[in-house]
Design a protein around this motif. Sequence first.
Motif, PDB file in Angstrom:
ATOM      1  N   MET A   1       0.839  -1.179   0.000  1.00 36.50           N
ATOM      2  CA  MET A   1       0.000   0.000   0.000  1.00 36.50           C
ATOM      3  C   MET A   1       0.890   1.251   0.000  1.00 36.50           C
ATOM      4  N   GLU A   2       0.591   2.146  -0.900  1.00 34.92           N
ATOM      5  CA  GLU A   2       1.370   3.379  -1.049  1.00 34.92           C
ATOM      6  C   GLU A   2       1.120   4.304   0.138  1.00 34.92           C
ATOM      7  N   GLN A   3       2.198   4.745   0.780  1.00 31.55           N
ATOM      8  CA  GLN A   3       2.096   5.626   1.945  1.00 31.55           C
ATOM      9  C   GLN A   3       2.218   7.107   1.594  1.00 31.55           C
ATOM     10  N   ARG A   4       2.788   7.393   0.434  1.00 31.98           N
ATOM     11  CA  ARG A   4       2.938   8.809   0.052  1.00 31.98           C
ATOM     12  C   ARG A   4       1.599   9.387  -0.378  1.00 31.98           C
ATOM     13  N   SER A   5       1.519  10.690  -0.289  1.00 33.54           N
ATOM     14  CA  SER A   5       0.308  11.400  -0.713  1.00 33.54           C
ATOM     15  C   SER A   5       0.584  12.142  -2.014  1.00 33.54           C
ATOM     16  N   VAL A   6      -0.467  12.640  -2.619  1.00 28.97           N
ATOM     17  CA  VAL A   6      -0.305  13.473  -3.813  1.00 28.97           C
ATOM     18  C   VAL A   6       0.546  14.689  -3.470  1.00 28.97           C
ATOM     19  N   GLY A   7       0.347  15.228  -2.274  1.00 29.67           N
ATOM     20  CA  GLY A   7       1.143  16.375  -1.835  1.00 29.67           C
ATOM     21  C   GLY A   7       2.634  16.068  -1.787  1.00 29.67           C
ATOM     22  N   ASP A   8       2.993  14.826  -1.456  1.00 29.86           N
ATOM     23  CA  ASP A   8       4.409  14.439  -1.447  1.00 29.86           C
ATOM     24  C   ASP A   8       5.006  14.482  -2.848  1.00 29.86           C
ATOM     25  N   ILE A   9       4.184  14.248  -3.853  1.00 34.16           N
ATOM     26  CA  ILE A   9       4.642  14.228  -5.245  1.00 34.16           C
ATOM     27  C   ILE A   9       4.531  15.611  -5.881  1.00 34.16           C
TER      28      ILE A   9
ATOM     29  N   SER B   1     -14.965  24.916  -5.695  1.00 35.81           N
ATOM     30  CA  SER B   1     -15.906  24.004  -6.355  1.00 35.81           C
ATOM     31  C   SER B   1     -15.843  22.667  -5.629  1.00 35.81           C
ATOM     32  N   ASN B   2     -16.747  21.778  -5.965  1.00 33.98           N
ATOM     33  CA  ASN B   2     -16.704  20.431  -5.383  1.00 33.98           C
ATOM     34  C   ASN B   2     -15.411  19.719  -5.750  1.00 33.98           C
ATOM     35  N   LEU B   3     -14.947  19.912  -6.967  1.00 32.51           N
ATOM     36  CA  LEU B   3     -13.688  19.306  -7.396  1.00 32.51           C
ATOM     37  C   LEU B   3     -12.528  19.812  -6.554  1.00 32.51           C
ATOM     38  N   ILE B   4     -12.459  21.120  -6.363  1.00 32.14           N
ATOM     39  CA  ILE B   4     -11.389  21.722  -5.554  1.00 32.14           C
ATOM     40  C   ILE B   4     -11.449  21.172  -4.126  1.00 32.14           C
ATOM     41  N   ARG B   5     -12.635  21.128  -3.550  1.00 33.92           N
ATOM     42  CA  ARG B   5     -12.780  20.624  -2.177  1.00 33.92           C
ATOM     43  C   ARG B   5     -12.349  19.160  -2.084  1.00 33.92           C
ATOM     44  N   ARG B   6     -12.740  18.355  -3.050  1.00 32.99           N
ATOM     45  CA  ARG B   6     -12.377  16.927  -3.039  1.00 32.99           C
ATOM     46  C   ARG B   6     -10.863  16.752  -3.119  1.00 32.99           C
ATOM     47  N   CYS B   7     -10.234  17.499  -3.981  1.00 34.39           N
ATOM     48  CA  CYS B   7      -8.772  17.406  -4.103  1.00 34.39           C
ATOM     49  C   CYS B   7      -8.085  17.927  -2.843  1.00 34.39           C
ATOM     50  N   ARG B   8      -8.530  19.074  -2.332  1.00 31.47           N
ATOM     51  CA  ARG B   8      -7.934  19.667  -1.129  1.00 31.47           C
ATOM     52  C   ARG B   8      -8.021  18.703   0.053  1.00 31.47           C
ATOM     53  N   GLU B   9      -9.192  18.109   0.256  1.00 32.15           N
ATOM     54  CA  GLU B   9      -9.407  17.209   1.392  1.00 32.15           C
ATOM     55  C   GLU B   9      -8.542  15.953   1.334  1.00 32.15           C
ATOM     56  N   ASN B  10      -8.118  15.569   0.154  1.00 33.93           N
ATOM     57  CA  ASN B  10      -7.353  14.326  -0.010  1.00 33.93           C
ATOM     58  C   ASN B  10      -5.896  14.543  -0.394  1.00 33.93           C
ATOM     59  N   TRP B  11      -5.471  15.779  -0.550  1.00 32.39           N
ATOM     60  CA  TRP B  11      -4.125  16.122  -1.004  1.00 32.39           C
ATOM     61  C   TRP B  11      -3.039  15.501  -0.123  1.00 32.39           C
ATOM     62  N   ALA B  12      -3.232  15.545   1.184  1.00 32.25           N
ATOM     63  CA  ALA B  12      -2.200  15.075   2.115  1.00 32.25           C
ATOM     64  C   ALA B  12      -2.494  13.682   2.668  1.00 32.25           C
ATOM     65  N   VAL B  13      -3.520  13.015   2.151  1.00 32.56           N
ATOM     66  CA  VAL B  13      -3.883  11.677   2.613  1.00 32.56           C
ATOM     67  C   VAL B  13      -3.063  10.644   1.839  1.00 32.56           C
ATOM     68  N   SER B  14      -2.573   9.653   2.542  1.00 33.10           N
ATOM     69  CA  SER B  14      -1.838   8.566   1.892  1.00 33.10           C
ATOM     70  C   SER B  14      -2.676   7.977   0.763  1.00 33.10           C
ATOM     71  N   ILE B  15      -2.062   7.779  -0.391  1.00 25.15           N
ATOM     72  CA  ILE B  15      -2.789   7.244  -1.551  1.00 25.15           C
ATOM     73  C   ILE B  15      -3.422   5.895  -1.219  1.00 25.15           C
ATOM     74  N   GLY B  16      -2.783   5.122  -0.384  1.00 21.31           N
ATOM     75  CA  GLY B  16      -3.349   3.846   0.019  1.00 21.31           C
ATOM     76  C   GLY B  16      -4.615   3.984   0.851  1.00 21.31           C
ATOM     77  N   GLN B  17      -4.904   5.181   1.333  1.00 22.76           N
ATOM     78  CA  GLN B  17      -6.071   5.422   2.183  1.00 22.76           C
ATOM     79  C   GLN B  17      -7.199   6.171   1.491  1.00 22.76           C
ATOM     80  N   VAL B  18      -6.965   6.732   0.310  1.00 22.78           N
ATOM     81  CA  VAL B  18      -8.031   7.484  -0.360  1.00 22.78           C
ATOM     82  C   VAL B  18      -8.999   6.526  -1.038  1.00 22.78           C
ATOM     83  N   ALA B  19     -10.198   6.993  -1.242  1.00 22.90           N
ATOM     84  CA  ALA B  19     -11.249   6.191  -1.869  1.00 22.90           C
ATOM     85  C   ALA B  19     -11.001   6.027  -3.366  1.00 22.90           C
TER      86      ALA B  19
END
Length: 86
Positions: free
Chosen positions: A1-9, A20-38
Amino acid sequence: MEQRSVGDIEGPWIEPEFDSNLIRRCRENWAVSIGQVANGVLATFIRQRVGLSIVVPEAKCRIEARYDDDSEMYDGELAAALADLS
């Protein structure tokens, strides 16, 4: 499972001048480990061409494992997002 986030990249989140909803969705998940996002979030990141070096391998793993978390807007959204990259 990938531990890095999009923010790390991609680097730290930079707040755009609009919301917008798109901006909010990206912002809320930017620092979440990729292995943990939906799955739906992975599909969003793929469509937006964000963090592809870690998002695409995670998406392929989930599709291969038939992992379904009921977060996609429609059945096969993640696979369709990957197919659209080509």
